[in-house]
Design a protein around this motif. Structure first.
Motif, PDB file in Angstrom:
ATOM      1  N   GLU A  32      36.528 -17.186  10.973  1.00 58.06           N
ATOM      2  CA  GLU A  32      37.217 -18.369  11.205  1.00 58.06           C
ATOM      3  C   GLU A  32      36.774 -19.804  10.315  1.00 58.06           C
ATOM      4  OE1 GLU A  32      40.334 -18.358  12.517  1.00 58.06           O
ATOM      5  OE2 GLU A  32      39.873 -16.069  13.053  1.00 58.06           O
ATOM      6  N   VAL A  33      35.628 -19.568   9.822  1.00 63.11           N
ATOM      7  CA  VAL A  33      34.907 -20.629   8.873  1.00 63.11           C
ATOM      8  C   VAL A  33      34.622 -20.372   7.728  1.00 63.11           C
ATOM      9  CG1 VAL A  33      32.747 -21.913   9.033  1.00 63.11           C
ATOM     10  CG2 VAL A  33      33.912 -21.807  11.097  1.00 63.11           C
ATOM     11  N   VAL A  34      34.930 -21.270   6.698  1.00 61.69           N
ATOM     12  CA  VAL A  34      34.573 -20.915   5.282  1.00 61.69           C
ATOM     13  C   VAL A  34      33.479 -21.872   4.946  1.00 61.69           C
ATOM     14  CG1 VAL A  34      36.956 -20.040   4.773  1.00 61.69           C
ATOM     15  CG2 VAL A  34      36.684 -22.559   4.458  1.00 61.69           C
ATOM     16  N   VAL A  35      32.424 -21.508   3.993  1.00 57.87           N
ATOM     17  CA  VAL A  35      31.492 -22.227   3.526  1.00 57.87           C
ATOM     18  C   VAL A  35      32.008 -22.959   2.389  1.00 57.87           C
ATOM     19  CG1 VAL A  35      28.986 -22.257   2.367  1.00 57.87           C
ATOM     20  CG2 VAL A  35      29.734 -20.907   4.462  1.00 57.87           C
ATOM     21  N   ASP A  36      32.073 -24.511   2.438  1.00 57.31           N
ATOM     22  CA  ASP A  36      32.609 -25.040   1.285  1.00 57.31           C
ATOM     23  C   ASP A  36      31.618 -25.455   0.221  1.00 57.31           C
ATOM     24  OD1 ASP A  36      35.037 -26.718   0.649  1.00 57.31           O
ATOM     25  OD2 ASP A  36      33.413 -27.884   0.672  1.00 57.31           O
ATOM     26  N   ASP A  37      30.185 -25.661   0.905  1.00 54.66           N
ATOM     27  CA  ASP A  37      29.118 -25.915  -0.218  1.00 54.66           C
ATOM     28  C   ASP A  37      27.880 -25.269   0.187  1.00 54.66           C
ATOM     29  OD1 ASP A  37      30.732 -28.450  -0.820  1.00 54.66           O
ATOM     30  OD2 ASP A  37      30.287 -29.325   0.839  1.00 54.66           O
ATOM     31  N   LEU A  38      27.261 -24.694  -0.628  1.00 57.27           N
ATOM     32  CA  LEU A  38      25.965 -24.133  -0.954  1.00 57.27           C
ATOM     33  C   LEU A  38      25.391 -24.791  -1.978  1.00 57.27           C
ATOM     34  CD1 LEU A  38      23.899 -21.734   0.131  1.00 57.27           C
ATOM     35  CD2 LEU A  38      24.811 -20.328  -1.483  1.00 57.27           C
ATOM     36  N   ARG A  39      24.914 -25.879  -1.691  1.00 61.56           N
ATOM     37  CA  ARG A  39      24.362 -26.916  -2.877  1.00 61.56           C
ATOM     38  C   ARG A  39      22.942 -27.149  -2.800  1.00 61.56           C
ATOM     39  NH1 ARG A  39      27.517 -30.666  -0.909  1.00 61.56           N
ATOM     40  NH2 ARG A  39      25.768 -32.090  -0.295  1.00 61.56           N
ATOM     41  N   PRO A  40      22.257 -26.712  -4.186  1.00 59.53           N
ATOM     42  CA  PRO A  40      20.890 -27.165  -4.169  1.00 59.53           C
ATOM     43  C   PRO A  40      20.635 -28.570  -4.625  1.00 59.53           C
ATOM     44  CG  PRO A  40      21.649 -25.474  -5.777  1.00 59.53           C
ATOM     45  CD  PRO A  40      22.850 -25.785  -5.024  1.00 59.53           C
ATOM     46  N   GLY A  93      17.973 -17.989  -8.770  1.00 62.92           N
ATOM     47  CA  GLY A  93      18.864 -18.300  -7.502  1.00 62.92           C
ATOM     48  C   GLY A  93      20.014 -18.933  -7.927  1.00 62.92           C
ATOM     49  N   THR A  94      21.110 -18.962  -6.875  1.00 57.29           N
ATOM     50  CA  THR A  94      22.244 -19.550  -6.964  1.00 57.29           C
ATOM     51  C   THR A  94      22.708 -20.374  -6.052  1.00 57.29           C
ATOM     52  OG1 THR A  94      23.268 -17.475  -5.546  1.00 57.29           O
ATOM     53  CG2 THR A  94      22.926 -17.044  -7.849  1.00 57.29           C
ATOM     54  N   GLY A  95      24.164 -21.020  -6.181  1.00 60.24           N
ATOM     55  CA  GLY A  95      24.621 -21.953  -5.331  1.00 60.24           C
ATOM     56  C   GLY A  95      26.189 -22.178  -5.725  1.00 60.24           C
ATOM     57  N   PHE A  96      26.947 -22.996  -5.179  1.00 61.57           N
ATOM     58  CA  PHE A  96      28.158 -23.294  -5.274  1.00 61.57           C
ATOM     59  C   PHE A  96      28.595 -24.499  -4.494  1.00 61.57           C
ATOM     60  CE2 PHE A  96      28.484 -20.152  -1.640  1.00 61.57           C
ATOM     61  CZ  PHE A  96      29.465 -20.918  -0.926  1.00 61.57           C
ATOM     62  N   GLU A  97      29.927 -24.987  -4.881  1.00 64.60           N
ATOM     63  CA  GLU A  97      30.472 -26.100  -4.217  1.00 64.60           C
ATOM     64  C   GLU A  97      31.841 -26.111  -4.554  1.00 64.60           C
ATOM     65  OE1 GLU A  97      29.793 -31.196  -3.903  1.00 64.60           O
ATOM     66  OE2 GLU A  97      28.668 -29.910  -5.409  1.00 64.60           O
ATOM     67  N   MET A  98      32.592 -26.272  -3.552  1.00 66.33           N
ATOM     68  CA  MET A  98      34.129 -26.437  -3.779  1.00 66.33           C
ATOM     69  C   MET A  98      34.477 -28.034  -3.416  1.00 66.33           C
ATOM     70  SD  MET A  98      36.065 -23.034  -2.270  1.00 66.33           S
ATOM     71  CE  MET A  98      35.169 -23.054  -0.754  1.00 66.33           C
ATOM     72  N   THR A  99      35.519 -28.441  -4.256  1.00 66.42           N
ATOM     73  CA  THR A  99      35.883 -30.049  -4.175  1.00 66.42           C
ATOM     74  C   THR A  99      37.347 -30.162  -4.047  1.00 66.42           C
ATOM     75  OG1 THR A  99      33.865 -30.619  -5.579  1.00 66.42           O
ATOM     76  CG2 THR A  99      35.564 -32.374  -5.108  1.00 66.42           C
ATOM     77  N   GLY A 100      37.814 -30.918  -3.024  1.00 69.88           N
ATOM     78  CA  GLY A 100      39.152 -31.169  -3.031  1.00 69.88           C
ATOM     79  C   GLY A 100      39.961 -30.429  -2.119  1.00 69.88           C
ATOM     80  N   ILE A 101      39.164 -29.400  -1.452  1.00 71.01           N
ATOM     81  CA  ILE A 101      40.065 -28.260  -0.712  1.00 71.01           C
ATOM     82  C   ILE A 101      39.811 -28.177   0.832  1.00 71.01           C
ATOM     83  CG2 ILE A 101      38.359 -26.404  -1.254  1.00 71.01           C
ATOM     84  CD1 ILE A 101      41.340 -24.677  -1.930  1.00 71.01           C
ATOM     85  N   THR A 102      38.611 -28.778   1.166  1.00 72.42           N
ATOM     86  CA  THR A 102      38.308 -28.997   2.636  1.00 72.42           C
ATOM     87  C   THR A 102      38.675 -27.724   3.478  1.00 72.42           C
ATOM     88  OG1 THR A 102      40.125 -30.276   2.873  1.00 72.42           O
ATOM     89  CG2 THR A 102      38.112 -31.515   2.049  1.00 72.42           C
ATOM     90  N   GLY A 103      38.203 -26.674   3.386  1.00 69.96           N
ATOM     91  CA  GLY A 103      38.341 -25.556   4.197  1.00 69.96           C
ATOM     92  C   GLY A 103      39.435 -24.755   4.042  1.00 69.96           C
ATOM     93  N   LYS A 104      40.326 -24.932   2.938  1.00 70.02           N
ATOM     94  CA  LYS A 104      41.430 -24.233   2.725  1.00 70.02           C
ATOM     95  C   LYS A 104      40.902 -23.105   1.305  1.00 70.02           C
ATOM     96  CE  LYS A 104      43.879 -26.034   5.561  1.00 70.02           C
ATOM     97  NZ  LYS A 104      44.312 -25.157   6.943  1.00 70.02           N
ATOM     98  N   GLY A 105      39.540 -23.209   0.855  1.00 71.04           N
ATOM     99  CA  GLY A 105      39.304 -22.382  -0.192  1.00 71.04           C
ATOM    100  C   GLY A 105      38.390 -21.521   0.243  1.00 71.04           C
ATOM    101  N   VAL A 106      38.114 -20.107  -0.409  1.00 66.54           N
ATOM    102  CA  VAL A 106      36.933 -19.480   0.141  1.00 66.54           C
ATOM    103  C   VAL A 106      36.346 -18.742  -1.375  1.00 66.54           C
ATOM    104  CG1 VAL A 106      38.531 -17.365   0.113  1.00 66.54           C
ATOM    105  CG2 VAL A 106      36.361 -17.383   1.156  1.00 66.54           C
ATOM    106  N   VAL A 107      35.121 -18.795  -1.248  1.00 66.02           N
ATOM    107  CA  VAL A 107      34.219 -18.193  -2.490  1.00 66.02           C
ATOM    108  C   VAL A 107      34.158 -16.764  -2.282  1.00 66.02           C
ATOM    109  CG1 VAL A 107      31.871 -17.995  -3.534  1.00 66.02           C
ATOM    110  CG2 VAL A 107      32.893 -20.457  -3.003  1.00 66.02           C
ATOM    111  N   ASP A 108      34.750 -16.137  -3.157  1.00 68.03           N
ATOM    112  CA  ASP A 108      34.812 -14.624  -3.137  1.00 68.03           C
ATOM    113  C   ASP A 108      33.864 -13.923  -4.124  1.00 68.03           C
ATOM    114  OD1 ASP A 108      37.412 -12.551  -2.641  1.00 68.03           O
ATOM    115  OD2 ASP A 108      36.521 -12.043  -4.842  1.00 68.03           O
TER     116      ASP A 108
END
Length: 299
Positions: free
Chosen positions: A79-87, A156-171
């Motif tokens: 029920e929760v999506v990770v929006d940021d995994l930001r180094p 290593g890796t990381g990601f960040e979504m901007t502008g979608i605040t919980g409505k996007g999912v990193v696949d």
């Protein structure tokens, strides 16, 4: 000089020579130096509550740098999506921490928290953080690839979504490379969870260092079926240690949330494996798989 005196001197010289050789050969060999010395895994946990957003930062101990990342959602089961995994860090400074931010995909009444994992090591020559961002638009899917500068390798890796605040999912959080070649780039792909009418983008982060002995990428894939959840663990082989990791969902097209991206290890032991776990965000009839990736270096 008497024959007996000469014989005694010859005997002494032979003994000195033998003892000298013995003194050289009995010295113990020094321990082999790890390709990435001082690897540990640091964890930081957010507050546990039912609020819509949670964030937490895991910071490397003083004197260490960040080589890889991870996260874990507890209590939400898809029920929760990770929006940021930001180094943190930059193209000229080594990263030393990672921030994880997560939103509820839909209203969720239960309590939950998020754990940020930082894989840390003694300073690595040439370690930096590079980034690449997708287009910003209304499309359902966005992707970006962060490539290391020529001559560097991916730790290593990381990601960040901007502008979608919980409505996007990193696949996809997919490092390249293979069991016999070092990775040097990571591709991040993200889908809208539900129809979203505003513009958004996704950013890929890569931690990059000078070449590391034995660095490779290994992977494990789950079964292909329509079950609601699955988990897969990828372990380094031949005594290697893990500097970072990634994951990839195939067949679900945004209907699956990667809830766990959990490196093994502790504050005093090096990580050697990663477990990825994923849940369907809504009921999904199709078949899908979950792949986990480990980036491993010679111990």
């Amino acid at each position: 000089m008497s024959h007996q005196t000469g014989a005694r001197r010859l005997t002494v010289r032979v003994l000195v020579l033998v003892l000298g050789i013995a003194g050289v050969t009995v010295l113990p060999a020094g321990p082999a130096s790890a390709a990435v010395p001082g690897l540990v895994r640091i964890a930081a946990v957010s507050a546990t509550s039912s609020t819509d957003f949670r964030s937490v930062t895991a910071t490397c101990p003083a004197g260490k740098v960040l080589t890889g990342t991870g996260y874990e959602i507890n209590g939400a089961l898809g029920e929760v999506v990770v929006d940021d995994l930001r180094p943190n860090g930059s193209t000229v400074t080594a990263p030393t921490s990672v921030t994880v931010g997560a939103y509820e995909a839909d209203a969720f009444a239960g309590n939950w928290n998020v754990t940020a994992y930082a894989i840390c090591a003694n300073p690595l020559p040439g370690l930096i953080r590079v980034t690449a961002v997708s287009a910003t638009d209304l499309n359902d899917f966005h992707a970006a690839t962060a490539a290391c500068p020529i001559g560097k390798v991916l730790t290593g890796t990381g990601f960040e979504m901007t502008g979608i605040t919980g409505k996007g999912v990193v696949d996809d959080l997919r490092p390249n490379g293979s069991p016999v070649s070092a990775p040097n780039a990571v591709t991040v792909g993200a889908y809208e969870v539900d129809t979203f009418l505003s513009s958004w983008n996704v950013r890929a982060y890569a931690m990059c260092a000078n070449p590391i002995p034995g660095l490779v990428r290994v992977t494990t894939i789950s079964a292909l079926n329509s079950n609601d959840s699955r988990f897969t663990t990828t372990a380094c082989v031949n005594g290697q240690e893990m500097t970072g990791a990634g994951f990839e969902v195939n067949g679900a097209l945004g209907e699956v949330v990667v809830d766990d991206f959990r490196p093994f290890g502790s504050a005093v032991t090096a990580p050697t494996a990663v477990t990825s776990g994923a849940y369907e965000e809504d009921a999904f009839a199709g078949n899908w798989t979950l792949r986990s990736y480990a980036i491993c270096a010679t111990r």
